[in-house]
Design an enzyme around this catalytic site. Structure first.
Site, PDB file in Angstrom:
ATOM      1  CG  PHE A   3      -8.134  34.054  43.855  1.00 38.34           C
ATOM      2  CD1 PHE A   3      -8.399  32.886  44.551  1.00 38.34           C
ATOM      3  CD2 PHE A   3      -7.648  33.963  42.566  1.00 38.34           C
ATOM      4  CE1 PHE A   3      -8.186  31.652  43.959  1.00 38.34           C
ATOM      5  CE2 PHE A   3      -7.434  32.718  41.972  1.00 38.34           C
ATOM      6  CZ  PHE A   3      -7.702  31.561  42.673  1.00 38.34           C
ATOM      7  CG  ASP A  58     -12.473  38.515  40.758  1.00 39.33           C
ATOM      8  OD1 ASP A  58     -13.450  37.819  40.431  1.00 39.33           O
ATOM      9  OD2 ASP A  58     -11.291  38.125  40.656  1.00 39.33           O
ATOM     10  CE1 TYR A  81     -12.490  28.074  37.939  1.00 40.86           C
ATOM     11  CE2 TYR A  81     -12.004  29.040  35.796  1.00 40.86           C
ATOM     12  CZ  TYR A  81     -11.682  28.860  37.123  1.00 40.86           C
ATOM     13  OH  TYR A  81     -10.572  29.456  37.636  1.00 40.86           O
ATOM     14  CE  LYS A  82     -13.456  30.131  41.030  1.00 42.64           C
ATOM     15  NZ  LYS A  82     -12.676  31.347  41.188  1.00 42.64           N
ATOM     16  NE  ARG A 137     -12.842  26.967  48.780  1.00 43.60           N
ATOM     17  CZ  ARG A 137     -12.524  27.515  47.609  1.00 43.60           C
ATOM     18  NH1 ARG A 137     -12.477  28.831  47.479  1.00 43.60           N
ATOM     19  NH2 ARG A 137     -12.229  26.765  46.576  1.00 43.60           N
TER      20      ARG A 137
HETATM   21  C1  LIG Z   1     -11.489  31.506  40.662  1.00 45.70           C
HETATM   22  C2  LIG Z   1     -10.991  32.887  40.707  1.00 45.70           C
HETATM   23  C3  LIG Z   1     -10.210  33.386  39.680  1.00 45.70           C
HETATM   24  C4  LIG Z   1      -9.845  32.469  38.547  1.00 45.70           C
HETATM   25  O1  LIG Z   1      -8.955  32.990  37.651  1.00 45.70           O
HETATM   26  P1  LIG Z   1      -8.632  32.165  36.335  1.00 45.70           P
HETATM   27  O2  LIG Z   1      -7.858  33.085  35.524  1.00 45.70           O
HETATM   28  O3  LIG Z   1      -9.936  31.769  35.726  1.00 45.70           O
HETATM   29  O4  LIG Z   1      -7.876  30.943  36.748  1.00 45.70           O
HETATM   30  C5  LIG Z   1      -9.811  34.709  39.750  1.00 45.70           C
HETATM   31  N1  LIG Z   1     -10.151  35.497  40.805  1.00 45.70           N
HETATM   32  C6  LIG Z   1     -10.898  35.025  41.814  1.00 45.70           C
HETATM   33  C7  LIG Z   1     -11.273  35.907  42.950  1.00 45.70           C
HETATM   34  C8  LIG Z   1     -11.329  33.704  41.802  1.00 45.70           C
HETATM   35  O5  LIG Z   1     -12.060  33.232  42.801  1.00 45.70           O
END
Ligand SMILES: *Cc1c(COP(=O)(O)O)cnc(C)c1O
Length: 414
Positions: free
Chosen positions: A128, A199, A224-225, A373
């Site tokens: 990501f 992560d 939030y996921k 997705r």
């Molecule tokens: C959603 C996600 C994030 C989100 O980062 P924020 O700082 O909360 O915006 C980070 N890493 C991964 C792999 C994600 O899927």
């Protein structure tokens, strides 16, 4: 498969589904099939009332006394411990704080501190972007003596050598849903003396995670996921107990101090996981997050995983049956043990197709350059949803309903 899947098959699965009552605990709008809970989880029905109470009865009435009277000051540890149960953490190894990006910064700096003689961070090319950006920013600040080495997923293991300080990986890939074998990768990192940083943004609440069992070092994840904590919910971090007292946090804020209310001039880190807290916690966001986490804890993870695999398998089988694998190419791994709770398909008109799909109430998302997705959240999706989603997708493709000028315009958030 010898015979085709019918709508009746899916209805039968819904009747036998041990998780089906969870659906009513969420406020899913009428006419919506929500396949984007991997990006922003749905709203638990209880959240509004809980947040309203904290606003009116605690903030409104008890004002600053609420920090003690309503336990605001311990909320990050309390919810952190609950999330810890979802990811196999031990007591006092998790805390809720900041955003995932900020926690990545803190954990990556911690990892480098634990391996002072080493100069290489290994990660994955398709990680990501925020994970990579954060690493780049930290390395610039450290004077560019370190390097960020990116490998393709299948080459990561080979990239882990004896000069690697930290291996930083996202357990379930945000785009393809490809999942690493956490135990195996952690062992590989340790065999070369490296720190393993996971992560878990697309893992917690979606797939079983056992940080203790894998002997993991550090982890971060998103609220939030799959945890349904609400837009921009606070994130969490994990530090194995054996490392905690050896790390002096890079973001040494007052609430991570041993004695915040002594207001001393110099920073002294708190004893345990608290040292990774930085500043005042967002109480309203934490309140919403706790509702989502509590809900998730009610569901047995083995049932969540079993249903998730069944939902994804059926979705893909129906795409093949109703649309054809040559039209929508699966980019996610086919082997169930190698994927999280999402599927993605490549199509050159992925963006307008997704826009047309969303217009008909089937909400997934699009990831550049050409990925459709779909996230599968066993707590609020039914098997019939899968049937209806594929039927809608099939209709849009057959009618070429996506090929309208308005569906081709790009939006700011995809
Ligand atoms: C959603 C996600 C994030 C989100 O980062 P924020 O700082 O909360 O915006 C980070 N890493 C991964 C792999 C994600 O899927």
């Amino acid at each position: 498969m010898t015979r085709s899947i019918t709508r009746g098959d899916l209805e039968a699965l819904d009747r036998a589904d041990s998780l089906r009552d969870f659906r009513d605990r969420f406020a899913i709008p009428e006419g919506v099939i929500y396949l984007d809970g991997n990006s922003l989880g749905a709203l638990p029905r209880e959240t509004s009332e809980r947040v309203r109470k904290v606003i009116e009865d605690q903030w409104g009435r008890d004002l600053i006394r609420s920090w003690n009277a309503h336990g605001w000051i311990d909320l990050q540890q309390r919810i952190g411990a609950k999330i810890g149960r979802l990811i196999g953490a031990g007591e006092g190894e998790t805390v809720v704080a900041d955003s995932t990006s900020v926690n990545l910064y803190k954990m990556l700096a911690a990892a480098l501190e634990l391996r002072p003689g080493r100069r290489v961070i290994v990660s994955e090319t398709s990680n990501f972007p925020t994970d990579l950006y954060i690493a780049q920013g930290l390395l610039r600040q450290l004077g560019c003596a370190h390097t960020l080495q990116l490998a393709a997923p299948e080459d990561v293991e080979a990239a882990i050598t004896d000069d690697v300080a930290v291996v930083m990986l996202t357990h379930v890939n945000y785009r393809t849903g490809r999942m690493y074998d956490m135990q195996r990768m952690t062992e590989r990192a340790h065999a070369h003396g490296a720190i393993m940083l996971w992560d878990l943004s697309h893992s917690a609440g979606a797939v079983p995670v056992d940080l203790s069992g894998a002997n993991a070092d550090l982890a971060v994840g998103c609220g939030y996921k799959y945890l349904n904590g609400g837009p921009g919910a606070p994130a969490y971090l994990y530090v194995a107990r054996r490392h905690q007292s050896r790390i002096s946090p890079a973001l040494s804020g007052w609430l991570g101090h041993e004695s915040p209310f002594a207001f001393e001039r110099s920073y002294r880190p708190a004893n345990g996981i608290e040292r990774f807290i930085v500043g005042a916690p967002p109480i309203l966001g934490l309140t919403a997050l706790e509702v989502g986490v509590d809900l998730m804890l009610e569901a047995p993870m083995s049932a969540v995983r079993a249903k998730s695999l069944q939902l994804t398998e059926l979705f893909d089988a129906l795409v093949t049956q109703e649309i054809g694998a040559e039209i929508l190419a699966l980019v996610s791994p086919r082997e169930p043990e190698m994927r999280g709770s999402q599927l993605c398909y490549a199509h050159e008109s992925g963006w307008p197709i997704m826009r047309a799909l969303i217009d008909r109430g089937v909400i997934g998302d699009f990831r550049a350059p050409d990925i459709l997705r779909f996230g599968f959240t066993p707590l609020y999706l039914s098997y019939l949803d899968v049937w209806n989603a594929v039927a809608t997708l099939e209709a849009i493709l057959t009618e070429r309903a996506w090929d309208k000028p308005r569906y081709h315009e790009r939006a700011l958030v995809t």
